[in-house]
Every structure is written in C-alpha cells, then in structure tokens.
Design a protein around this motif. Structure first.
Motif, PDB file in Angstrom:
ATOM      1  N   SER A 146       0.841  -1.185   0.000  1.00  0.00           N
ATOM      2  CA  SER A 146       0.000   0.000   0.000  1.00  0.00           C
ATOM      3  C   SER A 146       0.881   1.243   0.000  1.00  0.00           C
ATOM      4  CB  SER A 146      -0.892  -0.001   1.245  1.00  0.00           C
ATOM      5  OG  SER A 146      -1.573   1.234   1.347  1.00  0.00           O
ATOM      6  N   GLU A 147       0.434   2.271  -0.720  1.00  0.00           N
ATOM      7  CA  GLU A 147       1.154   3.558  -0.730  1.00  0.00           C
ATOM      8  C   GLU A 147       1.032   4.245   0.634  1.00  0.00           C
ATOM      9  OE1 GLU A 147       3.057   4.983  -3.060  1.00  0.00           O
ATOM     10  OE2 GLU A 147       2.706   3.489  -4.612  1.00  0.00           O
ATOM     11  N   ASP A 148      -0.035   3.902   1.375  1.00  0.00           N
ATOM     12  CA  ASP A 148      -0.261   4.466   2.699  1.00  0.00           C
ATOM     13  C   ASP A 148       0.637   3.745   3.703  1.00  0.00           C
ATOM     14  OD1 ASP A 148      -1.188   5.454   5.103  1.00  0.00           O
ATOM     15  OD2 ASP A 148      -3.109   4.403   5.027  1.00  0.00           O
ATOM     16  N   PRO A 149       1.638   4.433   4.276  1.00  0.00           N
ATOM     17  CA  PRO A 149       2.593   3.761   5.176  1.00  0.00           C
ATOM     18  C   PRO A 149       1.920   3.035   6.341  1.00  0.00           C
ATOM     19  CG  PRO A 149       3.315   6.002   4.712  1.00  0.00           C
ATOM     20  CD  PRO A 149       1.950   5.844   4.117  1.00  0.00           C
ATOM     21  N   ALA A 150       0.906   3.638   6.947  1.00  0.00           N
ATOM     22  CA  ALA A 150       0.237   3.014   8.093  1.00  0.00           C
ATOM     23  C   ALA A 150      -0.425   1.698   7.683  1.00  0.00           C
ATOM     24  CB  ALA A 150      -0.784   3.971   8.694  1.00  0.00           C
ATOM     25  N   GLU A 151      -1.095   1.711   6.545  1.00  0.00           N
ATOM     26  CA  GLU A 151      -1.776   0.516   6.033  1.00  0.00           C
ATOM     27  C   GLU A 151      -0.756  -0.568   5.684  1.00  0.00           C
ATOM     28  OE1 GLU A 151      -4.342   0.001   2.127  1.00  0.00           O
ATOM     29  OE2 GLU A 151      -5.191   1.600   3.384  1.00  0.00           O
ATOM     30  N   PHE A 152       0.344  -0.173   5.038  1.00  0.00           N
ATOM     31  CA  PHE A 152       1.376  -1.116   4.628  1.00  0.00           C
ATOM     32  C   PHE A 152       2.064  -1.753   5.843  1.00  0.00           C
ATOM     33  CE2 PHE A 152       5.852  -1.705   2.799  1.00  0.00           C
ATOM     34  CZ  PHE A 152       5.570  -2.966   2.319  1.00  0.00           C
ATOM     35  N   ILE A 153       2.370  -0.957   6.841  1.00  0.00           N
ATOM     36  CA  ILE A 153       3.027  -1.467   8.053  1.00  0.00           C
ATOM     37  C   ILE A 153       2.110  -2.451   8.769  1.00  0.00           C
ATOM     38  CG2 ILE A 153       3.848  -0.798  10.366  1.00  0.00           C
ATOM     39  CD1 ILE A 153       4.905   1.822   8.878  1.00  0.00           C
ATOM     40  N   ALA A 154       0.827  -2.130   8.843  1.00  0.00           N
ATOM     41  CA  ALA A 154      -0.140  -3.033   9.481  1.00  0.00           C
ATOM     42  C   ALA A 154      -0.188  -4.377   8.746  1.00  0.00           C
ATOM     43  CB  ALA A 154      -1.519  -2.392   9.510  1.00  0.00           C
ATOM     44  N   ALA A 155      -0.180  -4.333   7.411  1.00  0.00           N
ATOM     45  CA  ALA A 155      -0.202  -5.571   6.616  1.00  0.00           C
ATOM     46  C   ALA A 155       1.089  -6.360   6.800  1.00  0.00           C
ATOM     47  CB  ALA A 155      -0.410  -5.240   5.140  1.00  0.00           C
ATOM     48  N   ALA A 156       2.216  -5.657   6.845  1.00  0.00           N
ATOM     49  CA  ALA A 156       3.522  -6.313   6.974  1.00  0.00           C
ATOM     50  C   ALA A 156       3.688  -7.016   8.324  1.00  0.00           C
ATOM     51  CB  ALA A 156       4.644  -5.298   6.779  1.00  0.00           C
ATOM     52  N   LEU A 157       3.003  -6.533   9.338  1.00  0.00           N
ATOM     53  CA  LEU A 157       3.122  -7.133  10.670  1.00  0.00           C
ATOM     54  C   LEU A 157       2.160  -8.300  10.868  1.00  0.00           C
ATOM     55  CD1 LEU A 157       3.653  -3.942  12.837  1.00  0.00           C
ATOM     56  CD2 LEU A 157       5.340  -5.684  12.276  1.00  0.00           C
ATOM     57  N   SER A 158       1.342  -8.616   9.857  1.00  0.00           N
ATOM     58  CA  SER A 158       0.428  -9.747  10.000  1.00  0.00           C
ATOM     59  C   SER A 158       1.259 -11.014  10.231  1.00  0.00           C
ATOM     60  CB  SER A 158      -0.439  -9.889   8.753  1.00  0.00           C
ATOM     61  OG  SER A 158       0.345 -10.318   7.662  1.00  0.00           O
ATOM     62  N   PRO A 159       0.795 -11.978  10.982  1.00  0.00           N
ATOM     63  CA  PRO A 159      -0.560 -12.161  11.473  1.00  0.00           C
ATOM     64  C   PRO A 159      -0.887 -11.429  12.790  1.00  0.00           C
ATOM     65  CG  PRO A 159       0.748 -14.073  11.981  1.00  0.00           C
ATOM     66  CD  PRO A 159       1.633 -13.124  11.231  1.00  0.00           C
ATOM     67  N   ALA A 160       0.006 -10.589  13.278  1.00  0.00           N
ATOM     68  CA  ALA A 160      -0.278  -9.836  14.506  1.00  0.00           C
ATOM     69  C   ALA A 160      -1.454  -8.886  14.270  1.00  0.00           C
ATOM     70  CB  ALA A 160       0.953  -9.031  14.933  1.00  0.00           C
ATOM     71  N   LYS A 161      -2.303  -8.723  15.275  1.00  0.00           N
ATOM     72  CA  LYS A 161      -3.436  -7.794  15.182  1.00  0.00           C
ATOM     73  C   LYS A 161      -2.918  -6.401  15.499  1.00  0.00           C
ATOM     74  CE  LYS A 161      -7.453 -10.015  14.568  1.00  0.00           C
ATOM     75  NZ  LYS A 161      -7.677 -10.159  13.156  1.00  0.00           N
ATOM     76  N   VAL A 162      -2.949  -5.515  14.530  1.00  0.00           N
ATOM     77  CA  VAL A 162      -2.446  -4.157  14.707  1.00  0.00           C
ATOM     78  C   VAL A 162      -3.586  -3.259  15.184  1.00  0.00           C
ATOM     79  CG1 VAL A 162      -1.380  -2.180  13.560  1.00  0.00           C
ATOM     80  CG2 VAL A 162      -0.657  -4.485  12.972  1.00  0.00           C
ATOM     81  N   VAL A 163      -3.374  -2.628  16.348  1.00  0.00           N
ATOM     82  CA  VAL A 163      -4.381  -1.734  16.925  1.00  0.00           C
ATOM     83  C   VAL A 163      -4.248  -0.343  16.310  1.00  0.00           C
ATOM     84  CG1 VAL A 163      -5.255  -0.714  19.071  1.00  0.00           C
ATOM     85  CG2 VAL A 163      -4.388  -3.059  19.074  1.00  0.00           C
ATOM     86  N   SER A 164      -2.993   0.158  16.256  1.00  0.00           N
ATOM     87  CA  SER A 164      -2.783   1.480  15.666  1.00  0.00           C
ATOM     88  C   SER A 164      -1.372   1.623  15.130  1.00  0.00           C
ATOM     89  CB  SER A 164      -3.047   2.578  16.705  1.00  0.00           C
ATOM     90  OG  SER A 164      -2.041   2.565  17.692  1.00  0.00           O
ATOM     91  N   VAL A 165      -1.246   2.489  14.117  1.00  0.00           N
ATOM     92  CA  VAL A 165       0.055   2.827  13.534  1.00  0.00           C
ATOM     93  C   VAL A 165       0.133   4.351  13.493  1.00  0.00           C
ATOM     94  CG1 VAL A 165       1.557   2.680  11.513  1.00  0.00           C
ATOM     95  CG2 VAL A 165       0.094   0.748  12.094  1.00  0.00           C
ATOM     96  N   GLU A 166       1.110   4.911  14.205  1.00  0.00           N
ATOM     97  CA  GLU A 166       1.315   6.362  14.189  1.00  0.00           C
ATOM     98  C   GLU A 166       2.617   6.643  13.439  1.00  0.00           C
ATOM     99  OE1 GLU A 166       1.214   8.110  18.167  1.00  0.00           O
ATOM    100  OE2 GLU A 166      -0.125   6.475  18.774  1.00  0.00           O
ATOM    101  N   VAL A 167       2.490   7.198  12.238  1.00  0.00           N
ATOM    102  CA  VAL A 167       3.668   7.527  11.430  1.00  0.00           C
ATOM    103  C   VAL A 167       4.234   8.847  11.948  1.00  0.00           C
ATOM    104  CG1 VAL A 167       4.510   7.974   9.104  1.00  0.00           C
ATOM    105  CG2 VAL A 167       2.691   6.307   9.454  1.00  0.00           C
ATOM    106  N   ASP A 168       5.568   8.936  12.040  1.00  0.00           N
ATOM    107  CA  ASP A 168       6.244  10.143  12.523  1.00  0.00           C
ATOM    108  C   ASP A 168       5.817  11.353  11.681  1.00  0.00           C
ATOM    109  OD1 ASP A 168       7.942  12.115  13.426  1.00  0.00           O
ATOM    110  OD2 ASP A 168       9.766  10.920  13.277  1.00  0.00           O
ATOM    111  N   PRO A 169       5.192  12.360  12.313  1.00  0.00           N
ATOM    112  CA  PRO A 169       4.705  13.516  11.548  1.00  0.00           C
ATOM    113  C   PRO A 169       5.820  14.364  10.936  1.00  0.00           C
ATOM    114  CG  PRO A 169       4.418  13.884  13.911  1.00  0.00           C
ATOM    115  CD  PRO A 169       4.895  12.475  13.732  1.00  0.00           C
ATOM    116  N   GLU A 170       7.058  14.204  11.420  1.00  0.00           N
ATOM    117  CA  GLU A 170       8.176  14.993  10.889  1.00  0.00           C
ATOM    118  C   GLU A 170       8.736  14.414   9.589  1.00  0.00           C
ATOM    119  OE1 GLU A 170      11.054  15.595  14.011  1.00  0.00           O
ATOM    120  OE2 GLU A 170       9.462  16.143  15.430  1.00  0.00           O
ATOM    121  N   GLY A 171       8.149  13.315   9.135  1.00  0.00           N
ATOM    122  CA  GLY A 171       8.574  12.738   7.861  1.00  0.00           C
ATOM    123  C   GLY A 171       9.736  11.779   7.973  1.00  0.00           C
ATOM    124  N   ASN A 172      10.235  11.539   9.186  1.00  0.00           N
ATOM    125  CA  ASN A 172      11.294  10.539   9.357  1.00  0.00           C
ATOM    126  C   ASN A 172      10.705   9.168   9.044  1.00  0.00           C
ATOM    127  OD1 ASN A 172      13.002  12.558  10.353  1.00  0.00           O
ATOM    128  ND2 ASN A 172      12.309  12.247  12.447  1.00  0.00           N
TER     129      ASN A 172
END
Length: 179
Positions: A146-172
């Motif tokens: 996914s182009e959306d980093p939060a969505e992609f990170i959640a998918a990459a961590l499967s099979p773990a249930k991801v509650v939330s993904v907070e991407v660094d707002p400073e762009g790091n």
C-alpha cells in the motif's frame, strides 16, 4: 548477474563450511556467510543460488559472487513460479528476508481485477508451497503493498493484530505501532 542458477554441490569444505559448486562453465564458492543457517547439503545435491555479482579483473579470471540468503533469491523464485509476476501484472514492491526463518513479500497488482496476494499464494497454496520447499521450509508471508505507510506497516506485521500505527509527523522513516 542478479539471476538464479541451479548448481551441483561439488564438495563441502569440513573446516571452513564453504561449499564448492559446479555452475556449468566452472566452479563457484558459496561462502558459509551466504548459506541458510541449518541447511544441510551433500555432494551431488542440486541447489538454486542467486548470482549477486560477477567481479572481473581477478587474476584467475572473473569471480562469481553467489548467495542462498539474498532476498533476490526469493524474488526470482516467485518470478519463475507466478506467471502474473513474470508478465508484469503483479509487481513485487519489497522483500524482507531472515534466511532460514521467515520472508515477507509485499506485492501489488496493476490490474484491479487481479488479486496480487492470491496469485502469489496460488490455488490451495500450491505456488508458495513450491518456493517454501526450495527454501527448506522457510515461512513466507505474502502481504498487500500500500502507498499508505500506516496501512502497509499493518499488513507487513500480519498475522499480529495491529491496533494502531502512528507515522512520525516529521517525515522521518519511523513509526509507533501498537499490536
């Protein structure tokens, strides 16, 4: 280079653990560091290796750098096994590999009617099963890119249930994930 070749195990050095392979037009050495931990090979075995580089200018002629741990090996195996990748409908966006343990493969389809993950796994897991066998039982997770980093990170961590993904707002390239 960056190709997959099938080589015959010529000899296994009992001291260094390096494997001497017959690659058709000569020999190549598969160093211990480029072997999958725990994988056992014997003389005469046929194994697939990834050609990482070819170094020219050596006094004994060109030297072929090969690996069984390189992520490119998994990428090439999927290109062979999955026609949709070979023809370009499905694209491998990222490969992360811990050789001998687990590989995560992020895939994306140009065609909205083609399920990229399903194409890679195959009917009843047949396509991915062939690659798992070639890699000696290494676990392979195929996830949707996914182009959306939060969505992609959640998918990459499967099979773990991801509650939330907070991407660094400073762009790091950092994030905080709750699972």
């Amino acid at each position: 280079y960056q190709e997959l070749i099938t080589a015959t195990v010529h000899r296994v050095d009992p001291v260094s653990g390096n494997i001497v392979l017959d690659i058709g037009k000569g020999e190549a050495i598969l160093p211990k560091a480029e072997q999958v931990p725990g994988e056992v090979v014997k003389e005469g075995d046929l194994i697939k290796v990834f050609v990482v580089d070819i170094r020219t200018g050596e006094k004994n002629g060109p030297r072929v750098m090969i690996s069984r741990t390189h992520p490119g090996l998994v990428k090439r195996l999927f290109e062979i096994e999955v026609p949709e990748i070979y023809e370009g409908t499905v694209e491998i966006k990222a490969v992360s590999r811990e050789a001998g343990s687990r590989t995560k493969l992020a895939v994306w389809s140009k065609d909205p009617d083609v399920d990229a993950v399903g194409a890679c796994i195959g009917t009843r897991g047949a396509r991915v099963a062939k690659i798992v066998d070639e890699l000696g039982g290494e676990k392979i997770d195929v996830v949707q890119y996914s182009e959306d980093p939060a969505e992609f990170i959640a998918a990459a961590l499967s099979p773990a249930k991801v509650v939330s993904v907070e991407v660094d707002p400073e762009g790091n390239k950092a994030c905080k994930v709750k699972v």
